[in-house]
Design a protein around this motif. Structure first.
Motif, PDB file in Angstrom:
ATOM      1  N   TRP A  28      13.344   9.160  -8.458  1.00 30.74           N
ATOM      2  CA  TRP A  28      12.115   9.713  -7.909  1.00 30.74           C
ATOM      3  C   TRP A  28      12.429  10.884  -6.984  1.00 30.74           C
ATOM      4  CZ3 TRP A  28       7.435   8.068  -9.593  1.00 30.74           C
ATOM      5  CH2 TRP A  28       7.397   6.839 -10.275  1.00 30.74           C
ATOM      6  N   GLU A  29      11.740  12.006  -7.204  1.00 29.29           N
ATOM      7  CA  GLU A  29      11.843  13.164  -6.318  1.00 29.29           C
ATOM      8  C   GLU A  29      10.820  13.024  -5.196  1.00 29.29           C
ATOM      9  OE1 GLU A  29      14.227  15.237  -6.643  1.00 29.29           O
ATOM     10  OE2 GLU A  29      14.886  14.814  -8.697  1.00 29.29           O
ATOM     11  N   VAL A  30      11.031  13.752  -4.105  1.00 32.47           N
ATOM     12  CA  VAL A  30      10.160  13.583  -2.939  1.00 32.47           C
ATOM     13  C   VAL A  30       8.723  14.001  -3.216  1.00 32.47           C
ATOM     14  CG1 VAL A  30      12.034  13.774  -1.259  1.00 32.47           C
ATOM     15  CG2 VAL A  30      10.834  15.838  -2.012  1.00 32.47           C
ATOM     16  N   ASP A  31       8.516  14.900  -4.186  1.00 33.95           N
ATOM     17  CA  ASP A  31       7.161  15.369  -4.463  1.00 33.95           C
ATOM     18  C   ASP A  31       6.566  14.760  -5.725  1.00 33.95           C
ATOM     19  OD1 ASP A  31       8.862  16.634  -6.193  1.00 33.95           O
ATOM     20  OD2 ASP A  31       8.155  18.672  -5.777  1.00 33.95           O
ATOM     21  N   ASP A  32       7.183  13.689  -6.251  1.00 33.69           N
ATOM     22  CA  ASP A  32       6.599  12.999  -7.396  1.00 33.69           C
ATOM     23  C   ASP A  32       5.294  12.315  -6.992  1.00 33.69           C
ATOM     24  OD1 ASP A  32       8.373  13.647  -9.409  1.00 33.69           O
ATOM     25  OD2 ASP A  32       9.667  11.903  -9.085  1.00 33.69           O
ATOM     26  N   PRO A  33       4.378  12.106  -7.936  1.00 32.20           N
ATOM     27  CA  PRO A  33       3.108  11.446  -7.618  1.00 32.20           C
ATOM     28  C   PRO A  33       3.321  10.026  -7.080  1.00 32.20           C
ATOM     29  CG  PRO A  33       3.008  12.474  -9.784  1.00 32.20           C
ATOM     30  CD  PRO A  33       4.437  12.537  -9.351  1.00 32.20           C
ATOM     31  N   VAL A  34       2.581   9.681  -6.047  1.00 28.17           N
ATOM     32  CA  VAL A  34       2.659   8.338  -5.469  1.00 28.17           C
ATOM     33  C   VAL A  34       1.532   7.474  -6.045  1.00 28.17           C
ATOM     34  CG1 VAL A  34       3.836   8.973  -3.345  1.00 28.17           C
ATOM     35  CG2 VAL A  34       1.351   9.176  -3.461  1.00 28.17           C
ATOM     36  N   ALA A  35       1.824   6.193  -6.242  1.00 20.27           N
ATOM     37  CA  ALA A  35       0.834   5.258  -6.787  1.00 20.27           C
ATOM     38  C   ALA A  35       1.290   3.840  -6.472  1.00 20.27           C
ATOM     39  CB  ALA A  35       0.670   5.451  -8.289  1.00 20.27           C
ATOM     40  N   PRO A  36       1.167   3.427  -5.200  1.00 28.10           N
ATOM     41  CA  PRO A  36       1.667   2.108  -4.811  1.00 28.10           C
ATOM     42  C   PRO A  36       1.001   0.979  -5.586  1.00 28.10           C
ATOM     43  CG  PRO A  36       0.323   3.096  -3.067  1.00 28.10           C
ATOM     44  CD  PRO A  36       0.551   4.152  -4.084  1.00 28.10           C
ATOM     45  N   LEU A  37       1.767  -0.086  -5.808  1.00 30.20           N
ATOM     46  CA  LEU A  37       1.304  -1.208  -6.621  1.00 30.20           C
ATOM     47  C   LEU A  37       0.676  -2.332  -5.800  1.00 30.20           C
ATOM     48  CD1 LEU A  37       4.442  -1.486  -8.962  1.00 30.20           C
ATOM     49  CD2 LEU A  37       2.260  -0.351  -9.458  1.00 30.20           C
ATOM     50  N   GLY A  38       0.802  -2.270  -4.466  1.00 26.00           N
ATOM     51  CA  GLY A  38       0.300  -3.365  -3.641  1.00 26.00           C
ATOM     52  C   GLY A  38       0.012  -2.915  -2.226  1.00 26.00           C
ATOM     53  N   VAL A  39      -0.306  -3.882  -1.387  1.00 22.88           N
ATOM     54  CA  VAL A  39      -0.725  -3.599  -0.008  1.00 22.88           C
ATOM     55  C   VAL A  39       0.409  -2.987   0.811  1.00 22.88           C
ATOM     56  CG1 VAL A  39      -1.513  -4.666   2.149  1.00 22.88           C
ATOM     57  CG2 VAL A  39      -2.508  -5.372  -0.039  1.00 22.88           C
ATOM     58  N   TYR A  40       1.616  -3.524   0.672  1.00 24.03           N
ATOM     59  CA  TYR A  40       2.735  -2.990   1.452  1.00 24.03           C
ATOM     60  C   TYR A  40       2.938  -1.503   1.160  1.00 24.03           C
ATOM     61  CZ  TYR A  40       7.535  -1.944   2.803  1.00 24.03           C
ATOM     62  OH  TYR A  40       8.658  -1.334   3.325  1.00 24.03           O
ATOM     63  N   GLY A  41       3.080  -1.153  -0.109  1.00 24.76           N
ATOM     64  CA  GLY A  41       3.286   0.240  -0.470  1.00 24.76           C
ATOM     65  C   GLY A  41       2.122   1.127  -0.068  1.00 24.76           C
ATOM     66  N   ALA A  42       0.913   0.623  -0.254  1.00 20.68           N
ATOM     67  CA  ALA A  42      -0.273   1.408   0.107  1.00 20.68           C
ATOM     68  C   ALA A  42      -0.334   1.649   1.607  1.00 20.68           C
ATOM     69  CB  ALA A  42      -1.532   0.696  -0.372  1.00 20.68           C
ATOM     70  N   SER A  43      -0.027   0.631   2.387  1.00 23.72           N
ATOM     71  CA  SER A  43      -0.089   0.779   3.845  1.00 23.72           C
ATOM     72  C   SER A  43       1.019   1.703   4.349  1.00 23.72           C
ATOM     73  CB  SER A  43      -0.012  -0.584   4.532  1.00 23.72           C
ATOM     74  OG  SER A  43       1.207  -1.254   4.259  1.00 23.72           O
TER      75      SER A  43
ATOM     76  N   THR B 148       5.920 -13.104  -8.202  1.00 20.15           N
ATOM     77  CA  THR B 148       5.699 -12.977  -6.762  1.00 20.15           C
ATOM     78  C   THR B 148       4.278 -12.444  -6.533  1.00 20.15           C
ATOM     79  OG1 THR B 148       6.637 -10.746  -6.822  1.00 20.15           O
ATOM     80  CG2 THR B 148       8.125 -12.537  -6.194  1.00 20.15           C
ATOM     81  N   PRO B 149       3.694 -12.713  -5.363  1.00 11.52           N
ATOM     82  CA  PRO B 149       2.340 -12.209  -5.085  1.00 11.52           C
ATOM     83  C   PRO B 149       2.234 -10.692  -5.192  1.00 11.52           C
ATOM     84  CG  PRO B 149       2.930 -13.903  -3.498  1.00 11.52           C
ATOM     85  CD  PRO B 149       4.175 -13.607  -4.291  1.00 11.52           C
ATOM     86  N   ALA B 150       3.271  -9.974  -4.744  1.00 12.94           N
ATOM     87  CA  ALA B 150       3.261  -8.514  -4.796  1.00 12.94           C
ATOM     88  C   ALA B 150       4.108  -8.033  -5.973  1.00 12.94           C
ATOM     89  CB  ALA B 150       3.800  -7.922  -3.500  1.00 12.94           C
ATOM     90  N   LYS B 151       3.585  -7.054  -6.703  1.00 19.63           N
ATOM     91  CA  LYS B 151       4.316  -6.482  -7.816  1.00 19.63           C
ATOM     92  C   LYS B 151       5.379  -5.520  -7.303  1.00 19.63           C
ATOM     93  CE  LYS B 151       3.559  -4.271 -12.305  1.00 19.63           C
ATOM     94  NZ  LYS B 151       2.565  -3.622 -13.196  1.00 19.63           N
ATOM     95  N   ARG B 152       6.587  -5.626  -7.821  1.00 20.98           N
ATOM     96  CA  ARG B 152       7.703  -4.761  -7.411  1.00 20.98           C
ATOM     97  C   ARG B 152       7.811  -3.553  -8.342  1.00 20.98           C
ATOM     98  NH1 ARG B 152       7.213  -9.178  -4.180  1.00 20.98           N
ATOM     99  NH2 ARG B 152       9.024  -9.469  -2.822  1.00 20.98           N
ATOM    100  N   PRO B 153       8.230  -2.398  -7.817  1.00 21.67           N
ATOM    101  CA  PRO B 153       8.499  -1.259  -8.698  1.00 21.67           C
ATOM    102  C   PRO B 153       9.668  -1.580  -9.630  1.00 21.67           C
ATOM    103  CG  PRO B 153       8.408  -0.584  -6.373  1.00 21.67           C
ATOM    104  CD  PRO B 153       8.461  -2.068  -6.400  1.00 21.67           C
ATOM    105  N   ALA B 154       9.515  -1.257 -10.926  1.00 24.17           N
ATOM    106  CA  ALA B 154      10.603  -1.503 -11.876  1.00 24.17           C
ATOM    107  C   ALA B 154      11.750  -0.528 -11.666  1.00 24.17           C
ATOM    108  CB  ALA B 154      10.074  -1.406 -13.301  1.00 24.17           C
TER     109      ALA B 154
END
Length: 296
Positions: free
Chosen positions: A115-130, A254-260
Motif C-alpha cells: 500500500w502506498e501512502v496515497d492509495d484509497p482508504v476503505a476501513p473494514l471496521g470500527v477500529y480502522g474507521a476511527s 473474529t468480530p472485526a474483519k482483518r485486512p488480507a
C-alpha cells in the motif's frame, strides 16, 4: 533550554520504546498514560498541551482492542478520532508539531502489492474507521504534522503476537495460525527510532517534510510464516518451539474483519526522511534476545 516531547501511550509497546530511545542531549521525553490523562476528555487534552512549552507531541495512544471496538464504538471513536482532533487543535494553537501514529487498518486489504501512502482508504471496521477519523482530524487541525501508519507491532513488552506464540508454544506441540493474511511485523523499537528521527527534524527544521508516511520492518510474510520464524529463532536460543499449521481466516472468525494484505510501502518515508527499515527477521532477533537471551 530543555526541549520536552510529550508522548501519549507511555505504558504501551511504542511508548516504552520511545522512552528507551537515545534522544539527543537537551531533549526530555515526558510519557503519559491513561492514569495521567483521560483521552476521552478533550478539555483535559487541551489543558495538558497548554500546561508547558512542549517542543512536540507524539500521540502513540490508541484504542487498539480491534474486536472489542466493534461493540464499543463511541469509546473507540473518542480515543482514536476525537483525541487526535483535540491534540491537533492544541498543537496548532501552541505552534508546535504533532506526530500521529496510525494503522494499516485504514485500508481494505484488497490490493496486490504494498500500500502506498496515497492509495484509497476503505476501513473494514470500527477500529480502522476511527483511526482514519483521527488522521483526518490531524490533517485538518492546522498543526504541522506527520502521520505514520504502521502494522503488526511487536516487542519484548506488553501483549503481542511474539509473546503469545512463545507462551502458547510452550504449552502445545502444534499451533493453528492464519496463513492468508499478508503483512510485515514491526518492531516497536524500530518504529520508535523512526518516530524520534521524524520528531527531531520537525522540531529543528521548519521546512521538514510533513504529511503521511508508512513504517514497518521490511519483507512480506503471513501470520503463520511469522510464527514459524519465531519458533525457529526461539529454538536456537533454547526457548519454546512448536509446529505451525497454516489455516484460512475463515477457520478463525473474529468480530472485526482483518485486512488480507497489510503490506506497507516505504517509498515515501525513504524519500522524505531517508529511513530504510531493516528486515523483520533481524528485528525479531533483537526482541528474542531480550525475551530469551542470545543464540546458544
Amino acid at each position: 533550554m530543555t526541549r520536552a516531547i510529550l508522548v501519549t501511550g507511555g505504558n504501551g509497546q511504542l511508548g516504552t520504546e520511545l522512552q528507551r530511545c537515545a534522544w539527543p542531549d537537551g531533549y526530555e521525553v515526558v510519557a503519559i498514560d491513561v492514569a495521567d490523562l483521560d483521552l476521552t476528555d478533550t478539555g483535559a487534552i487541551a489543558a495538558k498541551v497548554a500546561e508547558r512549552e512542549w517542543a512536540a507531541v507524539i500521540n502513540g495512544a490508541a484504542y487498539t482492542a480491534v474486536d472489542k471496538a466493534e461493540s464499543d464504538v463511541v469509546t473507540a471513536w473518542a480515543v482514536n478520532a476525537m483525541a487526535p482532533a483535540a491534540f491537533g487543535e492544541a498543537c496548532a494553537k501552541a505552534g508546535i508539531p504533532m506526530v500521529q501514529v496510525s494503522t494499516d487498518y485504514v485500508f481494505a486489504g484488497d490490493k496486490a502489492g504494498a500500500w502506498e501512502v496515497d492509495d484509497p482508504v476503505a476501513p473494514l471496521g470500527v477500529y480502522g474507521a476511527s483511526k482514519l477519523g483521527g488522521e483526518l482530524a490531524v490533517r485538518t487541525s492546522g498543526a504541522r504534522h506527520v502521520i505514520v501508519r504502521t502494522a503488526w507491532v511487536v516487542s519484548a513488552h506488553g501483549n503481542n503476537f511474539v509473546k503469545t506464540m512463545l507462551r502458547v508454544g510452550a504449552e502445545r506441540d502444534t499451533l493453528m495460525v492464519v496463513e492468508d493474511q499478508h503483512g510485515t511485523p514491526t518492531s516497536a523499537a524500530d518504529l520508535a527510532s523512526a518516530l524520534m528521527a521524524i520528531t527531531l527534524r520537525l522540531v529543528e527544521d521548519d521546512s521538514a517534510p510533513t504529511g503521511t508516511f508508512h513504517f514497518s520492518n521490511a519483507g512480506p510474510t503471513t501470520w503463520a510464516g511469522f510464527a514459524r520464524e519465531i519458533f525457529a529463532q526461539s529454538a536456537s536460543r533454547g526457548g519454546a518451539s512448536a509446529a505451525v499449521k497454516g489455516i484460512p481466516t475463515s477457520d478463525y472468525p473474529t468480530p472485526a474483519k482483518r485486512p488480507a494484505n497489510s503490506l506497507l510501502s516505504h517509498d515515501a518515508i525513504g524519500a522524505a526522511y531517508g529511513i530504510a527499515p531493516r528486515s523483520w527477521q533481524d528485528a525479531l532477533s533483537d526482541i528474542l534476545d531480550e525475551l530469551i537471551g542470545a543464540n546458544k
